[in-house]
Design a protein around this motif. Structure first.
Motif, mmCIF file in Angstrom:
data_model
loop_
_atom_site.group_PDB
_atom_site.id
_atom_site.type_symbol
_atom_site.label_atom_id
_atom_site.label_comp_id
_atom_site.label_asym_id
_atom_site.label_seq_id
_atom_site.Cartn_x
_atom_site.Cartn_y
_atom_site.Cartn_z
ATOM 1 N N HIS A 226 0.834 -1.200 0.000
ATOM 2 C CA HIS A 226 0.000 0.000 0.000
ATOM 3 C C HIS A 226 0.875 1.259 0.000
ATOM 4 O O HIS A 226 0.644 2.194 -0.754
ATOM 5 C CB HIS A 226 -0.936 0.011 1.218
ATOM 6 N N HIS A 275 -6.910 -0.725 5.788
ATOM 7 C CA HIS A 275 -8.126 -0.977 5.006
ATOM 8 C C HIS A 275 -8.012 -2.253 4.156
ATOM 9 O O HIS A 275 -9.004 -2.690 3.595
ATOM 10 C CB HIS A 275 -8.515 0.234 4.142
ATOM 11 N N HIS A 276 -6.833 -2.829 4.058
ATOM 12 C CA HIS A 276 -6.704 -4.102 3.337
ATOM 13 C C HIS A 276 -7.041 -5.296 4.221
ATOM 14 O O HIS A 276 -7.035 -6.426 3.753
ATOM 15 C CB HIS A 276 -5.280 -4.264 2.801
HETATM 16 CU CU LIG Z 1 -4.353 0.540 0.302
#
Ligand SMILES: [Cu+2]
Ligand code: HEM
Length: 474
Positions: A226, A275-276
């Motif tokens: 990310h 958020h993953h």
């Molecule tokens: Cu992400």
């Protein structure tokens, strides 16, 4: 400075060769999903892996190379480390090609633990994949550290982060691009260190057979992935801060708002990755809420401040529109549009529906292709045109930009529609219940081909200038 300039031209050549090949893989995937290439279906997952790792890697290095070129104006990055970065990247890419084509390694671009050890591919191909990432990660870590060293030789840490502006001083002058590059490189070092730790854990398991903690591995991989993807985009945005003012004929200066927002980005980007893990019920719940809040918060400083800044810069300015300024403007727009798709997906109540549907590739292709790619190729063109000073054909440039925009957004739209209608991501073939997925795929393949055509026209326009720039540089 000269050495870094010619290295930038080599990075361009690498990008210009690899990007069209990786696009063809994308068109191939959409064609398989449309049911058009049954004989080649067996290659879907190795090619998906190559496409994903390849694209993320290419655009990360392209963005860092542009950042190094900007930095060379204000500081002195090491030409030797720059050469090492090119060599290490080439070796890493060759290893990647070997494990994918010879070993059919296919664990996807984030090779979620323990999948690399569980697939149908031979064990050696998983090892070669991990070694490839180790070479790339170690090389990029050294490169990021050297660029930070170059910044540190000119500015103190506080100055490079613009803290003196908060105290009302603007000496030394800090160009916003240097501020953003500093923030991004610090995040880059954090991401790459996490990546190296994760790779070491993989090797330890290979050596000892003792299994790793799957939740820890997932946290490490997404902290790495990310963060790396996000900061590549920030580097692209830094290029717009640096170059767009030249076309607007007005300055775009660092001020308190710019300093506060990019310092906030540094904190936020490091925790948004939660958020993953919304589907990982064993992850402490509070972290998931932090993930949602941080994902929302990350949209404000970077996007809102930058987008308003860019609009104010252009508003009623005597803009000189050419391929570079058009693509910079489009790139900022694509970044914001993809960001909206991302914020929707990072909302827990929406993510319950959208998780692992094609909505996910929909939003990240929007800000990667119509955001990062546009910003970087804008800068590439700008650098080549500056050196070549060739006459510009406005009509031709507008035509190719139009083709790229139509192709890209048509292709994204098919992903978004598929996601909204529950078509899962990473399906090589759609079962009868998802027949609409196959229809969207066929349309998407045609739009992607249109994008490729636009990009080839871009290559014709930029390639001529690139050759002249190379002749000047050597
Ligand atoms: Cu992400
Ligand atoms: C411009 C042309 C492009 C086309 C036609 C294309 C097409 C595709 C397709 C069809 C997939 C598979 C989606 C699925 O069914 O799950 C995919 C996945 C992916 N693409 Fe692209 N893409 C393009 C550009 C890019 C760019 C520029 C990037 C990044 C900078 C990128 C990164 C990825 C990643 C990370 C994946 C996920 C792979 C995985 O699930 O492991 N793509 N792309």
């Amino acid at each position: 400075m000269r050495a870094v300039k010619s290295q930038t031209l080599y990075w361009m050549a690498i990008t210009f060769v690899l990007f069209p090949v990786l696009i063809l893989l994308g068109i191939y995937m959409r064609s398989v999903q449309a049911g058009a290439l049954p004989a080649l279906e067996g290659w879907f997952y190795p090619m998906m892996t190559l496409h994903g790792v390849g694209m993320v890697g290419v655009w990360y290095v392209a963005a860092v190379a542009c950042a190094a070129n900007v930095l060379a104006k204000y500081a002195a990055p090491s030409p030797a480390i720059g050469r090492l970065a090119i060599a290490g990247t080439v070796v890493g890419v060759l290893l990647l090609l070997a494990c994918v084509f010879l070993g059919r390694f296919a664990a996807g671009w984030y090779f979620l633990y323990p999948l690399p050890f569980k697939g149908e591919w031979p064990a050696w191909s998983a090892v070669v994949f991990l070694v490839s990432l180790t070479v790339l990660g170690a090389t990029w870590l050294v490169w990021s550290l050297d660029l930070l060293r170059a910044i540190a030789a000119r500015y103190s840490l506080g100055q490079a982060l613009g803290w003196h502006y908060l105290a009302g001083r603007s000496d030394p002058v800090l160009p916003p691009a240097v501020l953003i590059i500093t923030v991004s490189l610090i995040a880059s070092v954090a991401a790459l260190v996490a990546g190296v730790i994760m790779l070491v854990l993989f090797y330890l398991e290979l050596a000892t057979g003792a299994p790793n903690d799957a939740l820890l591995m997932k946290n490490l991989i997404f902290f790495f992935g990310h963060t790396l993807v996000n900061l590549a985009l920030y580097l692209g945005v830094a290029l717009a801060y640096e170059v767009l003012p030249e076309y607007a004929g007005r300055p775009w200066k660092t001020n308190k708002v710019v300093v506060i927002s990019w310092n906030a980005v540094l904190a936020i980007v490091l925790v948004a990755y939660f958020h993953h893990l919304y589907m990982d019920v064993v992850q402490p719940g509070v972290l998931l809420y932090i993930g949602q809040v941080a994902s929302y918060a990350s949209a404000i400083p970077a996007a809102v401040v930058t987008i308003f800044g860019a609009l104010l810069l252009v508003y009623r300015a005597r803009m000189r529109w050419n391929l570079a300024s058009i693509l910079f403007f489009l790139g900022l727009a694509g970044w914001a549009i993809g960001g909206v798709g991302a914020v929707i997906d990072s909302t827990i109540s929406a993510n319950v529906r959208l998780h692992n549907t094609l909505w996910v590739p929909a939003h990240f292709h929007t800000y990667m292709v119509a955001g990062l790619v546009f910003l970087v190729v804008a800068y590439f063109y700008h650098v080549c045109q500056e050196a070549a000073a060739a006459p510009e054909r406005t009509g031709y440039q507008k035509l190719l930009a139009t083709l790229m925009v139509l192709g890209a957004y048509g292709f994204f739209l098919m992903f978004y529609l598929s996601g909204a209608y529950s078509v899962p991501r990473r399906f090589a073939a759609y079962p009868a219940e998802l027949a609409h997925g196959a229809i969207y795929s066929g349309i998407a393949a045609a739009f992607a081909a249109l994008f490729l055509l636009g990009f080839v026209l871009y290559l014709v326009e930029t390639g001529k200038r690139w050759r002249r720039a190379l002749a000047h540089a050597s």
